[in-house]
Design a protein around this motif. Structure first.
Motif, PDB file in Angstrom:
ATOM      1  N   MET A 153      36.766  65.417  84.266  1.00 58.04           N
ATOM      2  CA  MET A 153      35.679  64.650  84.857  1.00 58.04           C
ATOM      3  C   MET A 153      34.365  65.022  84.146  1.00 58.04           C
ATOM      4  O   MET A 153      34.225  66.149  83.650  1.00 58.04           O
ATOM      5  N   PRO A 154      33.401  64.113  84.047  1.00 60.17           N
ATOM      6  CA  PRO A 154      32.140  64.423  83.359  1.00 60.17           C
ATOM      7  C   PRO A 154      31.447  65.635  83.974  1.00 60.17           C
ATOM      8  O   PRO A 154      31.448  65.816  85.190  1.00 60.17           O
ATOM      9  N   LEU A 155      30.858  66.466  83.098  1.00 61.92           N
ATOM     10  CA  LEU A 155      30.158  67.662  83.575  1.00 61.92           C
ATOM     11  C   LEU A 155      28.763  67.335  84.096  1.00 61.92           C
ATOM     12  O   LEU A 155      28.198  68.085  84.891  1.00 61.92           O
ATOM     13  N   ASN A 156      28.181  66.242  83.620  1.00 62.58           N
ATOM     14  CA  ASN A 156      26.865  65.850  84.133  1.00 62.58           C
ATOM     15  C   ASN A 156      27.002  65.333  85.561  1.00 62.58           C
ATOM     16  O   ASN A 156      27.910  64.567  85.861  1.00 62.58           O
ATOM     17  N   ASP A 157      26.102  65.758  86.433  1.00 65.74           N
ATOM     18  CA  ASP A 157      26.180  65.309  87.819  1.00 65.74           C
ATOM     19  C   ASP A 157      24.849  64.702  88.269  1.00 65.74           C
ATOM     20  O   ASP A 157      23.887  64.619  87.511  1.00 65.74           O
ATOM     21  N   TRP A 158      24.800  64.297  89.521  1.00 60.62           N
ATOM     22  CA  TRP A 158      23.633  63.580  90.043  1.00 60.62           C
ATOM     23  C   TRP A 158      22.382  64.456  90.097  1.00 60.62           C
ATOM     24  O   TRP A 158      21.263  63.944  90.162  1.00 60.62           O
ATOM     25  N   THR A 159      22.540  65.793  90.058  1.00 57.60           N
ATOM     26  CA  THR A 159      21.365  66.674  90.156  1.00 57.60           C
ATOM     27  C   THR A 159      20.539  66.671  88.868  1.00 57.60           C
ATOM     28  O   THR A 159      19.381  67.072  88.874  1.00 57.60           O
ATOM     29  N   LEU A 160      21.155  66.240  87.764  1.00 60.19           N
ATOM     30  CA  LEU A 160      20.519  66.266  86.437  1.00 60.19           C
ATOM     31  C   LEU A 160      20.144  67.683  85.996  1.00 60.19           C
ATOM     32  O   LEU A 160      19.348  67.869  85.082  1.00 60.19           O
ATOM     33  N   LYS A 161      20.705  68.690  86.660  1.00 58.31           N
ATOM     34  CA  LYS A 161      20.442  70.080  86.294  1.00 58.31           C
ATOM     35  C   LYS A 161      21.142  70.384  84.968  1.00 58.31           C
ATOM     36  O   LYS A 161      22.256  69.903  84.740  1.00 58.31           O
ATOM     37  N   PRO A 162      20.508  71.154  84.075  1.00 61.46           N
ATOM     38  CA  PRO A 162      21.177  71.506  82.813  1.00 61.46           C
ATOM     39  C   PRO A 162      22.530  72.168  83.066  1.00 61.46           C
ATOM     40  O   PRO A 162      22.725  72.820  84.108  1.00 61.46           O
ATOM     41  N   ILE A 163      23.452  72.001  82.127  1.00 59.95           N
ATOM     42  CA  ILE A 163      24.803  72.534  82.284  1.00 59.95           C
ATOM     43  C   ILE A 163      24.795  74.065  82.241  1.00 59.95           C
ATOM     44  O   ILE A 163      25.627  74.718  82.863  1.00 59.95           O
ATOM     45  N   PHE A 164      23.826  74.636  81.525  1.00 56.24           N
ATOM     46  CA  PHE A 164      23.688  76.090  81.465  1.00 56.24           C
ATOM     47  C   PHE A 164      22.383  76.514  82.120  1.00 56.24           C
ATOM     48  O   PHE A 164      21.344  75.873  81.916  1.00 56.24           O
ATOM     49  N   ASP A 165      22.417  77.595  82.879  1.00 53.76           N
ATOM     50  CA  ASP A 165      21.198  78.157  83.442  1.00 53.76           C
ATOM     51  C   ASP A 165      20.336  78.747  82.328  1.00 53.76           C
ATOM     52  O   ASP A 165      20.787  78.899  81.180  1.00 53.76           O
ATOM     53  N   GLN A 166      19.118  79.113  82.674  1.00 50.29           N
ATOM     54  CA  GLN A 166      18.143  79.613  81.691  1.00 50.29           C
ATOM     55  C   GLN A 166      18.625  80.899  81.024  1.00 50.29           C
ATOM     56  O   GLN A 166      19.037  81.842  81.689  1.00 50.29           O
ATOM     57  N   TRP A 167      18.548  80.923  79.716  1.00 50.29           N
ATOM     58  CA  TRP A 167      18.900  82.122  78.930  1.00 50.29           C
ATOM     59  C   TRP A 167      17.806  83.170  79.115  1.00 50.29           C
ATOM     60  O   TRP A 167      16.631  82.913  78.873  1.00 50.29           O
ATOM     61  N   GLN A 168      18.180  84.367  79.568  1.00 48.31           N
ATOM     62  CA  GLN A 168      17.230  85.466  79.765  1.00 48.31           C
ATOM     63  C   GLN A 168      17.497  86.530  78.696  1.00 48.31           C
ATOM     64  O   GLN A 168      18.596  87.096  78.632  1.00 48.31           O
ATOM     65  N   VAL A 169      16.485  86.797  77.879  1.00 49.41           N
ATOM     66  CA  VAL A 169      16.672  87.706  76.745  1.00 49.41           C
ATOM     67  C   VAL A 169      17.104  89.095  77.205  1.00 49.41           C
ATOM     68  O   VAL A 169      17.994  89.715  76.612  1.00 49.41           O
ATOM     69  N   LYS A 170      16.496  89.612  78.277  1.00 55.69           N
ATOM     70  CA  LYS A 170      16.837  90.967  78.728  1.00 55.69           C
ATOM     71  C   LYS A 170      18.299  91.043  79.171  1.00 55.69           C
ATOM     72  O   LYS A 170      19.011  91.997  78.839  1.00 55.69           O
ATOM     73  N   THR A 171      18.745  90.040  79.922  1.00 53.46           N
ATOM     74  CA  THR A 171      20.137  90.047  80.389  1.00 53.46           C
ATOM     75  C   THR A 171      21.093  89.930  79.205  1.00 53.46           C
ATOM     76  O   THR A 171      22.105  90.635  79.133  1.00 53.46           O
ATOM     77  N   TYR A 172      20.762  89.036  78.268  1.00 49.14           N
ATOM     78  CA  TYR A 172      21.578  88.926  77.062  1.00 49.14           C
ATOM     79  C   TYR A 172      21.609  90.261  76.321  1.00 49.14           C
ATOM     80  O   TYR A 172      22.667  90.702  75.850  1.00 49.14           O
ATOM     81  N   GLY A 173      20.445  90.923  76.254  1.00 47.20           N
ATOM     82  CA  GLY A 173      20.372  92.228  75.587  1.00 47.20           C
ATOM     83  C   GLY A 173      21.292  93.249  76.224  1.00 47.20           C
ATOM     84  O   GLY A 173      21.925  94.058  75.532  1.00 47.20           O
ATOM     85  N   GLN A 174      21.399  93.212  77.547  1.00 42.78           N
ATOM     86  CA  GLN A 174      22.294  94.140  78.248  1.00 42.78           C
ATOM     87  C   GLN A 174      23.751  93.856  77.909  1.00 42.78           C
ATOM     88  O   GLN A 174      24.556  94.776  77.740  1.00 42.78           O
ATOM     89  N   VAL A 175      24.086  92.563  77.806  1.00 38.39           N
ATOM     90  CA  VAL A 175      25.454  92.190  77.407  1.00 38.39           C
ATOM     91  C   VAL A 175      25.726  92.659  75.984  1.00 38.39           C
ATOM     92  O   VAL A 175      26.759  93.270  75.696  1.00 38.39           O
ATOM     93  N   LEU A 176      24.781  92.398  75.090  1.00 42.41           N
ATOM     94  CA  LEU A 176      24.955  92.772  73.684  1.00 42.41           C
ATOM     95  C   LEU A 176      25.053  94.287  73.532  1.00 42.41           C
ATOM     96  O   LEU A 176      25.848  94.790  72.719  1.00 42.41           O
ATOM     97  N   GLU A 177      24.257  95.030  74.312  1.00 40.63           N
ATOM     98  CA  GLU A 177      24.332  96.497  74.270  1.00 40.63           C
ATOM     99  C   GLU A 177      25.744  96.969  74.559  1.00 40.63           C
ATOM    100  O   GLU A 177      26.269  97.877  73.910  1.00 40.63           O
TER     101      GLU A 177
END
Length: 326
Positions: A263-287
């Motif tokens: 089924m299509p991933l776009n929905d009636w909310t028009l919210k982006p498919i991915f939430d906002q990328w947070q550099v600090k959180t990504y940094g913790q994952v990369l660490e």
């Protein structure tokens, strides 16, 4: 006769008396297969190594098994022989495997881990005198994963696009390398061994490949240093966490096969498919992914606008020479 897909989540049947894939009654408790391939466990001496479960307890790789009817086990054996042959040969052969074959191989391992986690959860709930508490969103994901894995024994056609993507990368690994990761909540899987690595996103309808197209374009046709693959892997595992859709699929059963349509991933909310990328959180994952090289979060996000990367140079070109600190 019309094909019927088996759904163990209807009555939460996860005992060892029926085949995990088809629901067929088993004649013996000996009818079982290993979650992790025997050849892989032996090649990397994994059989008695600890495997950490979600409840923080430990099992071993060889203790993780799936109750499986003999005829289904034979199908898995055929699949395993094909994948083992390719993986023994290395990247060139693994990259020739089709997406469905790779999906079935990955999905058996990932669902096998899920099955064993559910069994452990049921045992704990019983001992505590409580009912099993299970997220309906996870039930939907695991149900879809199980249904699609039945493509091994039921003719199945994925319409328009595959719900899954398995990407294979050439990597300059040390010969003894074996690095396995999974995240069952987000259905992402990676493995790094011999001269290759792969990342599988099992229910995203291919959107991670689009989301990371810049990194994938830079890495295309390049042999990656392990630190470069782990960086790509960290990006994928973090974006799987940011993915904010619960994909739905329709299953149309006709006499010849089962048709699966996303089924299509776009929905009636028009919210982006991915939430906002947070550099600090990504940094913790990369660490965490860069632990073998000892980089700290402070070093990684020293410049929050440009987190540390070993994938590209200052001009955005692929970094062919990797200079790591002693």
């Amino acid at each position: 006769m019309q094909q019927k897909l088996y759904n163990p989540f209807l009555d939460f049947k996860f005992d060892n008396k029926v085949c995990f894939l088809t629901g067929k009654a088993l004649d013996s408790a000996d009818e079982a297969i290993q979650v992790f391939p025997l050849w892989m466990m032996r090649a990397f001496d994994l059989e008695d190594k600890p495997f950490k479960m979600l409840d923080e307890s430990f099992s071993t790789y060889k203790k993780l098994q799936l109750p499986c009817a003999t005829d289904v086990a034979a199908k898995f054996e055929e699949l395993e022989e094909q994948v083992q042959h390719a993986m023994d040969a290395g990247y060139a052969e693994v990259s020739k495997l089709d997406q469905l074959t790779l999906f079935q191989w990955v999905a058996k391992i990932l669902y096998g881990v899920v099955f064993n986690e559910i069994q452990a959860g049921i045992r704990q709930a019983f001992l505590a005198g409580e009912s099993m508490n299970f997220s309906q969103a996870l039930v939907q994901k695991f149900r879809n994963l199980h249904a699609m894995l039945q493509s091994l024994v039921v003719p199945m056609e994925f319409e328009n696009k595959n719900p899954f993507t398995v990407q294979v990368f050439p990597v300059d690994n040390a010969p003894e390398t074996f690095m396995y990761r999974d995240e069952i909540n987000t259905l992402i899987f990676s493995i790094r061994m011999k001269d290759f690595a792969l990342i599988a996103t099992l229910q995203d309808n291919g959107v991670h490949e689009i989301y990371h197209e810049d990194a994938l374009r830079v890495a295309a046709d390049q042999t990656l240093h392990p630190i470069q693959f782990e960086e790509i892997c960290a990006r994928y595992f973090y974006s799987a966490y940011l993915f904010n859709r619960l994909p739905e699929y329709t299953y149309m059963e006709v006499p010849e096969k089962v048709f699966v349509e996303p089924m299509p991933l776009n929905d009636w909310t028009l919210k982006p498919i991915f939430d906002q990328w947070q550099v600090k959180t990504y940094g913790q994952v990369l660490e965490n992914f860069w632990k073998p090289w000892g980089f700290t979060l402070f070093e990684i996000i020293k410049d929050p606008e440009k987190p540390m990367t070993y994938l590209t140079d200052a001009e955005g070109h692929f970094l062919k020479t990797i200079n790591l600190p002693n």
